[in-house]
Write a protein that holds these residues in place. Sequence first.
Motif, PDB file in Angstrom:
ATOM      1  N   ASP A  98       3.952   8.311 -11.111  1.00 25.40           N
ATOM      2  CA  ASP A  98       3.163   7.930  -9.867  1.00 25.40           C
ATOM      3  C   ASP A  98       2.525   6.324 -10.264  1.00 25.40           C
ATOM      4  O   ASP A  98       2.814   5.514  -9.422  1.00 25.40           O
ATOM      5  N   GLN A 131       6.001  12.176  -0.994  1.00 28.31           N
ATOM      6  CA  GLN A 131       5.294  13.285  -1.160  1.00 28.31           C
ATOM      7  C   GLN A 131       6.618  14.202  -1.850  1.00 28.31           C
ATOM      8  O   GLN A 131       7.442  14.337  -1.083  1.00 28.31           O
ATOM      9  N   HIS A 140       2.762  10.897  -4.512  1.00 31.05           N
ATOM     10  CA  HIS A 140       2.422  12.159  -5.116  1.00 31.05           C
ATOM     11  C   HIS A 140       3.754  12.822  -5.656  1.00 31.05           C
ATOM     12  O   HIS A 140       4.444  13.245  -4.638  1.00 31.05           O
ATOM     13  N   LYS A 184       0.895  -1.080   0.049  1.00 30.00           N
ATOM     14  CA  LYS A 184       0.168  -0.008   0.057  1.00 30.00           C
ATOM     15  C   LYS A 184       0.957   1.166  -0.072  1.00 30.00           C
ATOM     16  O   LYS A 184       2.160   1.185   0.292  1.00 30.00           O
ATOM     17  N   ASP A 226       3.535   3.317  -8.093  1.00 29.45           N
ATOM     18  CA  ASP A 226       2.627   2.668  -7.461  1.00 29.45           C
ATOM     19  C   ASP A 226       2.604   0.944  -7.848  1.00 29.45           C
ATOM     20  O   ASP A 226       2.190   0.247  -7.052  1.00 29.45           O
ATOM     21  N   THR A 259       1.106   6.022  -0.819  1.00 29.28           N
ATOM     22  CA  THR A 259       0.320   6.929  -1.415  1.00 29.28           C
ATOM     23  C   THR A 259       1.499   7.790  -2.059  1.00 29.28           C
ATOM     24  O   THR A 259       2.463   8.155  -1.418  1.00 29.28           O
ATOM     25  N   ASP A 275       5.265   5.499   0.919  1.00 25.74           N
ATOM     26  CA  ASP A 275       4.527   6.942   0.843  1.00 25.74           C
ATOM     27  C   ASP A 275       5.480   7.980   0.455  1.00 25.74           C
ATOM     28  O   ASP A 275       6.435   8.193   0.889  1.00 25.74           O
TER      29      ASP A 275
END
Length: 193
Positions: A37, A54, A30, A26, A41, A28, A52
């Motif tokens: 992305d 950012q 960005h 899993k 992913d 996130t 994750d």
Amino acid sequence: MRTAEIKRKTKETDITVRFSLDGSGKGTIHTGIPFFDHMLDSFTRHSRFDLDIQAIGDLEKGPHHTIEDIGIVLGQVFTHALGEGRGIQRFASVIVPMDESKAEVALDVGGRPYLVFEGSFSGPVEGVIESWLVRHFFESFIQNAKVTAHMNVSGFSDHHKCEALFKAFGVALHSATKIVYDDGQVPSTKGVL
């Protein structure tokens, strides 16, 4: 738990990466680059790592700095999460097909950064990422993660070749970092990775 977080801010990018080797695929992500992305992913889902990212980059100048710096930070956070590498498989190789394309990745998570990359792209992938940046991302990761990687990609669709490569890299990295030895030893004749 084998986790780490790294923040890196330069004049070109501001990146935060949270990473877990013992995840469930899993994340996130960005980066400001939708196709990248998508690739990250795919890597995350197939590696079963949690990731994750950012990132804010100087995308008005192009994606180069953002892609390179994410490779650097991801390699660093991987190394921190891996620690001494006690009990890991260390070596792995996989072949991943995606329709007409195929990616082969062989890895040694042994503390020696080296990349052999065979294959090419016909132009900018999805019109956004110049083909040399795909290789450059992996170079940046590998130098900072201290991994040896042999990568070979073939096929017709640049999108499929790129995606197969990110998936194969994820699957191989998951296999290589899986804890398979319960004796607590580092899998190296030197005693360190």
